[in-house]
Design an enzyme around this catalytic site. Structure first.
Site, short mmCIF file in Angstrom:
data_model
loop_
_atom_site.label_atom_id
_atom_site.label_comp_id
_atom_site.label_asym_id
_atom_site.label_seq_id
_atom_site.Cartn_x
_atom_site.Cartn_y
_atom_site.Cartn_z
N SER A 159 22.18 -4.47 37.33
CA SER A 159 21.52 -5.03 38.58
C SER A 159 20.60 -4.19 39.33
O SER A 159 21.02 -3.03 39.23
CB SER A 159 22.50 -5.74 39.44
OG SER A 159 21.90 -6.24 40.70
N TYR B 84 30.16 -5.50 44.82
CA TYR B 84 29.11 -6.05 43.75
C TYR B 84 28.27 -4.81 43.32
O TYR B 84 28.27 -4.62 42.34
CB TYR B 84 28.22 -7.16 44.12
CG TYR B 84 27.33 -7.85 43.15
CD1 TYR B 84 27.71 -8.20 42.01
CD2 TYR B 84 26.10 -7.38 43.25
CE1 TYR B 84 26.68 -8.89 40.97
CE2 TYR B 84 25.23 -7.82 42.20
CZ TYR B 84 25.63 -8.30 41.35
OH TYR B 84 24.64 -8.80 40.01
#
Length: 253
Positions: A149, A162
């Site tokens: 990501s 995350y």
């Protein structure tokens, strides 16, 4: 038109929706037989029907990869059912956002378990088969693609764990790349920016609203954009390795 992955076998985790679904279709379109790994068997079965209906080959492998045993079993079922493994796409992931103080620790564990440990368990089980394919199969190269990501490069508020999981994916990928390069197993990491998938819908409404407000009205990436990126990486000539690709929406700053 030549299908560049004809005769190969690919395994895609998180194939029941979003990027995984689109990637499975992309690889099947290039001629790969695809093992579909995920927890929602009904969706995997529907995807397999779509692939076989278009003349491809697909194997449904319902599995929760958050334990070492189940991840290894998913890989073994793929090799037993399809004969080998040339491409692994580690896509399964979870994004649960919110303030760090007072956070639900179970949410943290769930993200680490799937985003990082599940990815590593699957890679650990797959690497011997990828090395074998690179040494013995006609293509003479194999690919391990990890979906990370933008949050694996830059940390943001509300995304502490995350981001931690995705920073871990990037570090794991680069180290593994160096270990396997001479064996012609190419390890790549893709870092998408904002993609229009169901991932954010796992969050409370107030968090979803904050995400939307932060992005504004930009045109977000689609799952197919990342599937195209995977397809590009795994179809390069044997001497070309794409180690890392950051893919943002044009308007995302």
């Amino acid at each position: 038109m030549t299908r560049r992955l004809e005769g190969t076998v690919a395994l895609v985790t998180g194939a029941s929706s979003g990027i995984g679904h689109a990637t499975a279709l992309e690889l099947a379109g290039e001629g790969a037989s695809v093992a579909l790994v995920g927890r929602r068997e009904d969706r995997l079965t529907s995807l397999a029907t779509e692939i076989t209906g278009a003349g491809g080959k697909a194997l449904v492998v319902p599995a929760d990869i958050t334990t070492e045993q189940t991840a290894a079993e998913a890989v073994e079922r793929t090799v037993e059912g399809m004969g080998r493994l040339d491409v692994l796409v580690n896509n399964a992931g979870l994004m649960l956002l919110g303030p760090t103080p007072g956070a639900d620790l179970n949410d943290w564990r769930r993200m680490i378990d799937i985003n990082l440990m599940g990815l590593m368990y699957t890679a650990h089980a797959a690497v011997p088969h990828l090395v074998k394919a690179a040494a013995e199969e006609p293509r003479q190269v194999a690919d391990l693609v990890n979906i990370s990501s933008l949050s694996g490069r830059t940390a943001y508020p509300m995304m502490a764990v995350y981001s931690a999981s995705k920073f871990g994916v990037n570090a794991f990928s680069e180290s593994l790349r160096q270990e396997l390069a001479r064996q012609h197993v190419r390890v790549s990491v893709i870092e998408p920016g904002s993609v229009d998938t169901e991932l954010r819908t796992h969050n409370p409404e107030v968090v979803q609203q904050a995400i939307t407000a932060g992005l504004g009205d930009i045109e977000r990436l689609q799952s197919q954009d990342i599937a195209d990126t995977v397809g590009y990486i795994v179809t390069r000539p044997r001497h070309v390795a794409v180690g890392e690709l950051l893919v943002r929406p044009t308007e995302q700053v």
